[in-house]
Design a protein around this motif. Sequence first.
Motif, PDB file in Angstrom:
ATOM      1  N   MET A 211      -2.082   4.778  12.318  1.00  0.00           N
ATOM      2  CA  MET A 211      -1.112   4.177  11.405  1.00  0.00           C
ATOM      3  C   MET A 211      -0.389   2.997  12.046  1.00  0.00           C
ATOM      4  SD  MET A 211       0.584   7.438   9.435  1.00  0.00           S
ATOM      5  CE  MET A 211       1.347   8.065  10.929  1.00  0.00           C
ATOM      6  N   SER A 214      -2.675  -0.079  12.203  1.00  0.00           N
ATOM      7  CA  SER A 214      -2.889  -0.727  10.905  1.00  0.00           C
ATOM      8  C   SER A 214      -1.686  -1.552  10.480  1.00  0.00           C
ATOM      9  CB  SER A 214      -3.213   0.334   9.848  1.00  0.00           C
ATOM     10  OG  SER A 214      -2.137   1.245   9.715  1.00  0.00           O
ATOM     11  N   ILE A 215      -0.476  -1.031  10.668  1.00  0.00           N
ATOM     12  CA  ILE A 215       0.696  -1.784  10.218  1.00  0.00           C
ATOM     13  C   ILE A 215       0.958  -2.973  11.129  1.00  0.00           C
ATOM     14  CG2 ILE A 215       2.454  -0.459  11.484  1.00  0.00           C
ATOM     15  CD1 ILE A 215       2.646  -1.738   7.857  1.00  0.00           C
ATOM     16  N   SER A 243      -1.841  -2.669   0.656  1.00  0.00           N
ATOM     17  CA  SER A 243      -2.284  -1.573   1.523  1.00  0.00           C
ATOM     18  C   SER A 243      -1.274  -1.313   2.634  1.00  0.00           C
ATOM     19  CB  SER A 243      -3.648  -1.914   2.131  1.00  0.00           C
ATOM     20  OG  SER A 243      -4.617  -2.145   1.126  1.00  0.00           O
ATOM     21  N   THR A 247       0.768   2.062   3.799  1.00  0.00           N
ATOM     22  CA  THR A 247       0.805   2.519   5.186  1.00  0.00           C
ATOM     23  C   THR A 247       2.239   2.781   5.629  1.00  0.00           C
ATOM     24  OG1 THR A 247      -1.168   1.198   5.624  1.00  0.00           O
ATOM     25  CG2 THR A 247       0.053   1.980   7.526  1.00  0.00           C
ATOM     26  N   SER A 250       3.071   6.027   4.454  1.00  0.00           N
ATOM     27  CA  SER A 250       2.391   7.020   5.275  1.00  0.00           C
ATOM     28  C   SER A 250       3.126   7.246   6.593  1.00  0.00           C
ATOM     29  CB  SER A 250       0.950   6.575   5.537  1.00  0.00           C
ATOM     30  OG  SER A 250       0.245   7.531   6.300  1.00  0.00           O
ATOM     31  N   LEU A 329      -6.350   0.729   7.805  1.00  0.00           N
ATOM     32  CA  LEU A 329      -5.522   0.910   6.616  1.00  0.00           C
ATOM     33  C   LEU A 329      -6.045   2.040   5.738  1.00  0.00           C
ATOM     34  CD1 LEU A 329      -4.807  -2.807   5.650  1.00  0.00           C
ATOM     35  CD2 LEU A 329      -3.104  -1.114   6.306  1.00  0.00           C
ATOM     36  N   SER A 332      -5.276   5.312   7.325  1.00  0.00           N
ATOM     37  CA  SER A 332      -3.851   5.628   7.262  1.00  0.00           C
ATOM     38  C   SER A 332      -3.434   6.196   5.915  1.00  0.00           C
ATOM     39  CB  SER A 332      -3.025   4.363   7.547  1.00  0.00           C
ATOM     40  OG  SER A 332      -3.305   3.863   8.829  1.00  0.00           O
ATOM     41  N   MET A 333      -4.329   6.135   4.922  1.00  0.00           N
ATOM     42  CA  MET A 333      -3.953   6.576   3.584  1.00  0.00           C
ATOM     43  C   MET A 333      -4.746   7.772   3.067  1.00  0.00           C
ATOM     44  SD  MET A 333      -3.285   2.967   1.572  1.00  0.00           S
ATOM     45  CE  MET A 333      -4.817   2.206   2.093  1.00  0.00           C
TER      46      MET A 333
END
Length: 346
Positions: A211, A214-215, A243, A247, A250, A329, A332-333
């Motif tokens: 996570m 991705s962010i 997306s 995240t 999340s 991403l 992470s979801m």
Amino acid sequence: MGSMVFTLLVTGLSTSTIITMSSHHWLLAWLGLELNTLCMLPLIFKKRHPRATEATTKYFLVQATAAAIILLASTLNAWQTGQWNITNTNSNMPIALLYTSLALKLGLAPAHLWYIEILQGTTTSTALIITTWQKIAPLTLIYMLHSHMHTNILLCLGLLSTLTGAWTGLNQTQVRKVLAASSIAHVGWIVTALALQQTLATVTLIIYITMTTSIFMTFIFSSTKTLQDMGTAWSTTPPLLASALMTLMSLGGLPPLTGFLPKWLILKELTTSGFTPLSTALALSSLPAIYFYIRMAYITMLTTPPNTTNTEQKWRFKSPNHMIAPLSLMLSMIMLPLTPLLYMTV
């Protein structure tokens, strides 16, 4: 030349972590941590800015202090037991020193004040490395010392870190400071899981790295540094930003996203182990974190004006294609249905 230097630095990071993970000798573990620190210093200083110089100096002093405490603890343990093996650390004084040094290296509360300022003084890509890769080596030592550490102390450190990270992120306006507070809180969840079950801690660490990567990649692509920048970041690539907002939810632990998985399992383990007040406090500590994640989403999407802005519509131009961003991403979801597979096989 720059790419070669970067490759050498990453190789040094990998080598130092492997040395730390595969060795059971205190001196080799200390050597791996020192190599890890020395490889990070040029990356932090790459910006060539007074703030980067300050961050590099702070990082060196903090990591050198933690490494010196580890060396002192290992020397005391060898003096008392006659062995340099990590798994034979049984005395109370070396264990107490190791608590201090590893909390300092991980940025656990109350030894977290250096962490936020260093992330703010570096580039976003370097902050990504500090918040993800640099957690592996200290957590590996905690894994090795798990049977000799007191569960109550680890649980208290985890609860204090989650509370501190959640409340610290409320009044921040810089994206890197918000993510630094998020990292402090998530490391608290990892330490709490490590006090209960090593498999659960491994799952929590993998999901946290996924996570966070991705962010951070999203903010790197959109050149976002402050919360005000997020209001115009939608012009870079709208699907990527949408997306990224999922995240953020999340990261806050909202179901049915991936970030809900480790928190759900940790609270379940705490409740079944008889730590119901602690599990309640951890669940409540997630509320401030969810608030500042929702605030970031609100600034990004819900404050967008309905008319045409002066921002250049960047999505009309060719954007760089990086496979790691959409892959991380998605993970992470949508990893929540994989809960039994992850929890039983890791």
